[in-house]
Design a protein around this motif. Sequence first.
Motif, PDB file in Angstrom:
ATOM      1  N   VAL A   1       4.757 -20.746   3.945  1.00 22.65           N
ATOM      2  CA  VAL A   1       5.970 -20.070   4.411  1.00 22.65           C
ATOM      3  C   VAL A   1       5.583 -19.037   5.464  1.00 22.65           C
ATOM      4  CG1 VAL A   1       7.116 -20.400   2.186  1.00 22.65           C
ATOM      5  CG2 VAL A   1       5.851 -18.282   2.619  1.00 22.65           C
ATOM      6  N   PRO A   2       6.534 -18.613   6.313  1.00 22.63           N
ATOM      7  CA  PRO A   2       6.210 -17.558   7.276  1.00 22.63           C
ATOM      8  C   PRO A   2       5.939 -16.238   6.563  1.00 22.63           C
ATOM      9  CG  PRO A   2       8.557 -18.080   7.328  1.00 22.63           C
ATOM     10  CD  PRO A   2       7.911 -19.122   6.474  1.00 22.63           C
ATOM     11  N   VAL A   3       4.902 -15.550   6.995  1.00 23.41           N
ATOM     12  CA  VAL A   3       4.531 -14.262   6.410  1.00 23.41           C
ATOM     13  C   VAL A   3       4.472 -13.222   7.519  1.00 23.41           C
ATOM     14  CG1 VAL A   3       2.797 -12.975   5.116  1.00 23.41           C
ATOM     15  CG2 VAL A   3       3.201 -15.380   4.589  1.00 23.41           C
ATOM     16  N   GLU A   4       5.252 -12.161   7.374  1.00 19.60           N
ATOM     17  CA  GLU A   4       5.249 -11.075   8.344  1.00 19.60           C
ATOM     18  C   GLU A   4       4.247 -10.008   7.916  1.00 19.60           C
ATOM     19  OE1 GLU A   4       9.098  -9.503   8.912  1.00 19.60           O
ATOM     20  OE2 GLU A   4       9.967 -11.357   9.692  1.00 19.60           O
ATOM     21  N   ARG A   5       3.538  -9.476   8.883  1.00 17.43           N
ATOM     22  CA  ARG A   5       2.584  -8.396   8.639  1.00 17.43           C
ATOM     23  C   ARG A   5       3.154  -7.129   9.255  1.00 17.43           C
ATOM     24  NH1 ARG A   5      -0.083  -4.413   7.967  1.00 17.43           N
ATOM     25  NH2 ARG A   5      -2.315  -4.191   8.336  1.00 17.43           N
ATOM     26  N   THR A   6       3.570  -6.171   8.422  1.00 17.73           N
ATOM     27  CA  THR A   6       4.157  -4.927   8.901  1.00 17.73           C
ATOM     28  C   THR A   6       3.216  -3.764   8.622  1.00 17.73           C
ATOM     29  OG1 THR A   6       5.369  -4.653   6.818  1.00 17.73           O
ATOM     30  CG2 THR A   6       6.512  -5.768   8.615  1.00 17.73           C
ATOM     31  N   VAL A   7       3.431  -2.678   9.341  1.00 18.12           N
ATOM     32  CA  VAL A   7       2.509  -1.539   9.309  1.00 18.12           C
ATOM     33  C   VAL A   7       3.128  -0.371   8.554  1.00 18.12           C
ATOM     34  CG1 VAL A   7       1.225   0.120  10.723  1.00 18.12           C
ATOM     35  CG2 VAL A   7       1.481  -2.238  11.500  1.00 18.12           C
ATOM     36  N   SER A   8       2.306   0.274   7.713  1.00 16.94           N
ATOM     37  CA  SER A   8       2.715   1.486   7.003  1.00 16.94           C
ATOM     38  C   SER A   8       1.640   2.553   7.200  1.00 16.94           C
ATOM     39  CB  SER A   8       2.913   1.203   5.505  1.00 16.94           C
ATOM     40  OG  SER A   8       1.658   0.932   4.888  1.00 16.94           O
TER      41      SER A   8
ATOM     42  N   PRO B   1      -1.977   4.635   1.767  1.00 13.45           N
ATOM     43  CA  PRO B   1      -3.357   4.186   1.988  1.00 13.45           C
ATOM     44  C   PRO B   1      -3.538   2.713   1.705  1.00 13.45           C
ATOM     45  CG  PRO B   1      -3.174   5.299  -0.130  1.00 13.45           C
ATOM     46  CD  PRO B   1      -1.827   5.429   0.522  1.00 13.45           C
ATOM     47  N   GLY B   2      -4.296   2.042   2.569  1.00 15.78           N
ATOM     48  CA  GLY B   2      -4.597   0.631   2.397  1.00 15.78           C
ATOM     49  C   GLY B   2      -3.357  -0.233   2.353  1.00 15.78           C
ATOM     50  N   LEU B   3      -3.360  -1.208   1.461  1.00 16.88           N
ATOM     51  CA  LEU B   3      -2.189  -2.049   1.213  1.00 16.88           C
ATOM     52  C   LEU B   3      -1.130  -1.250   0.471  1.00 16.88           C
ATOM     53  CD1 LEU B   3      -3.870  -5.377   0.121  1.00 16.88           C
ATOM     54  CD2 LEU B   3      -2.034  -5.237   1.788  1.00 16.88           C
ATOM     55  N   THR B   4       0.113  -1.374   0.881  1.00 21.54           N
ATOM     56  CA  THR B   4       1.166  -0.597   0.222  1.00 21.54           C
ATOM     57  C   THR B   4       2.246  -1.460  -0.434  1.00 21.54           C
ATOM     58  OG1 THR B   4       2.233  -0.371   2.388  1.00 21.54           O
ATOM     59  CG2 THR B   4       0.881   1.472   1.632  1.00 21.54           C
TER      60      THR B   4
ATOM     61  N   ILE C   1      10.726 -10.773  -5.009  1.00 21.59           N
ATOM     62  CA  ILE C   1       9.660 -10.263  -5.877  1.00 21.59           C
ATOM     63  C   ILE C   1       8.913  -9.220  -5.055  1.00 21.59           C
ATOM     64  CG2 ILE C   1       7.542 -10.821  -7.130  1.00 21.59           C
ATOM     65  CD1 ILE C   1       8.598 -13.676  -7.430  1.00 21.59           C
ATOM     66  N   VAL C   2       8.874  -7.987  -5.539  1.00 21.30           N
ATOM     67  CA  VAL C   2       8.285  -6.884  -4.773  1.00 21.30           C
ATOM     68  C   VAL C   2       7.184  -6.229  -5.588  1.00 21.30           C
ATOM     69  CG1 VAL C   2       8.701  -4.714  -3.563  1.00 21.30           C
ATOM     70  CG2 VAL C   2      10.475  -6.494  -3.580  1.00 21.30           C
ATOM     71  N   LEU C   3       6.010  -6.097  -4.975  1.00 17.01           N
ATOM     72  CA  LEU C   3       4.897  -5.342  -5.558  1.00 17.01           C
ATOM     73  C   LEU C   3       4.633  -4.175  -4.624  1.00 17.01           C
ATOM     74  CD1 LEU C   3       2.773  -5.145  -7.802  1.00 17.01           C
ATOM     75  CD2 LEU C   3       1.276  -6.597  -6.416  1.00 17.01           C
ATOM     76  N   ASP C   4       4.985  -2.978  -5.074  1.00 10.85           N
ATOM     77  CA  ASP C   4       4.972  -1.796  -4.205  1.00 10.85           C
ATOM     78  C   ASP C   4       3.976  -0.771  -4.743  1.00 10.85           C
ATOM     79  OD1 ASP C   4       5.746  -0.035  -2.184  1.00 10.85           O
ATOM     80  OD2 ASP C   4       7.271   0.905  -3.437  1.00 10.85           O
ATOM     81  N   ARG C   5       3.029  -0.354  -3.870  1.00  8.84           N
ATOM     82  CA  ARG C   5       2.034   0.643  -4.261  1.00  8.84           C
ATOM     83  C   ARG C   5       1.960   1.723  -3.177  1.00  8.84           C
ATOM     84  NH1 ARG C   5      -4.343  -0.487  -4.251  1.00  8.84           N
ATOM     85  NH2 ARG C   5      -3.871  -0.261  -2.041  1.00  8.84           N
ATOM     86  N   PRO C   6       2.803   2.741  -3.266  1.00 11.78           N
ATOM     87  CA  PRO C   6       2.849   3.736  -2.195  1.00 11.78           C
ATOM     88  C   PRO C   6       1.724   4.759  -2.233  1.00 11.78           C
ATOM     89  CG  PRO C   6       4.458   4.284  -3.886  1.00 11.78           C
ATOM     90  CD  PRO C   6       3.864   2.969  -4.280  1.00 11.78           C
ATOM     91  N   ASN C   7       1.076   4.954  -3.389  1.00 13.00           N
ATOM     92  CA  ASN C   7       0.112   6.045  -3.509  1.00 13.00           C
ATOM     93  C   ASN C   7      -1.332   5.597  -3.694  1.00 13.00           C
ATOM     94  OD1 ASN C   7       0.221   5.017  -6.065  1.00 13.00           O
ATOM     95  ND2 ASN C   7       1.048   6.851  -7.032  1.00 13.00           N
ATOM     96  N   GLY C   8      -1.615   4.313  -3.657  1.00 13.33           N
ATOM     97  CA  GLY C   8      -2.981   3.838  -3.766  1.00 13.33           C
ATOM     98  C   GLY C   8      -3.505   3.698  -5.174  1.00 13.33           C
TER      99      GLY C   8
END
Length: 352
Positions: free
Chosen positions: A225-232, A235-238, A249-256
């Motif tokens: 499937v198409p995968v978009e790469r966005t910038v935050s 730290p690291g992956l967010t 389905i959302v996996l969200d890690r705002p603080n590392g």
Amino acid sequence: MKIDLTDTTASKINNALVHGRRAIGTPTIGMVLTLVIVTDEEHAYDALKAANEASREHPSRKLVVIKRVSRSPRERAKARLDAEVRVGTSAGAGETVVLRLYGDVIDHAQSVVLPLLLPDAPVVVWWPVGSPVDPKQDPLGALGQRRVTDTYAAEDPLADLTARASRYTPGDTDLAWTRITPWRSMLAAALDQQHAPIVSAEVEGESYNPSAELLAMWLADRLGVPVERTVSDGPGLTAVRLETKNGPIVLDRPNGSLATLCMPGQPDRSVALQRRDTSELLAEELRRLDPDVIYESALKYGTDRLGAPAPEAADAPKAAEAKAAPAGADAGAKPAAPAKKAAGGGKKAAGK
């Protein structure tokens, strides 16, 4: 116990290792591999510290190769080898030899390392920084069954990923890939509970973060499937967002450290997703020394294809295929998929 040797040879270093083992009362060798660490003086301490911690899980002989560049032509003409031999508690679980190469011997580092390898034991070569674009063709890399690099330390990680994809050899791996093991495990577990087709995906993380690029390429490669790469801001992956027919389905890690998993029809859950130290990453890579075919497939997918339109809508078999490839499970390459078009739509990959 520490033994300093100046202007020495590999034979004298081996003798010092035997003497050191006898002096501390452990004449037998209980090590499972040789870890060759190729680094500079600036990063040698941190690299050796991480290797010592990893050796508690994988007892090993650690050979630290430091190439000392001489300042004057006269000094560069003098070949010299200095060594520090460490056994006992100061060497972690195993033995450590710090090799400092001067002059012409820098160009023949493999001839210094070869006599110090453990007999009949696998060899892993690790570049914490300054890794070659083609590790297998490097004289030291050619000694190893596994070659560990870290694209995160590269000056241009995205260009480095592209170069490594074109020169990949079975046995190559990257700590930037190892960093996303918990993310892949969590996403695979989430897909086990959802049977709706995946429509699209989005990976959010810091700019010039090779782990985010690799995770996006893994999802695009496995799901089709198409995968978009966005910038935050990191730290690291967010965050990772998978759009399904039943909802996101959302996996969200705002603080590392702590992440939130949101799935259709289920309450939100908090999951531990701590950023890991280098020693933990290295220990994971040493657990298996066979080629990582899932990493190879994701790497060769290419950052330039992120955001490309899918050749067809993702179906259940493809979703099941992603679920069957959890972190570290490299067995079973994916079935051949229809050729995907070059990137034309979607957001631009970070840093490009």
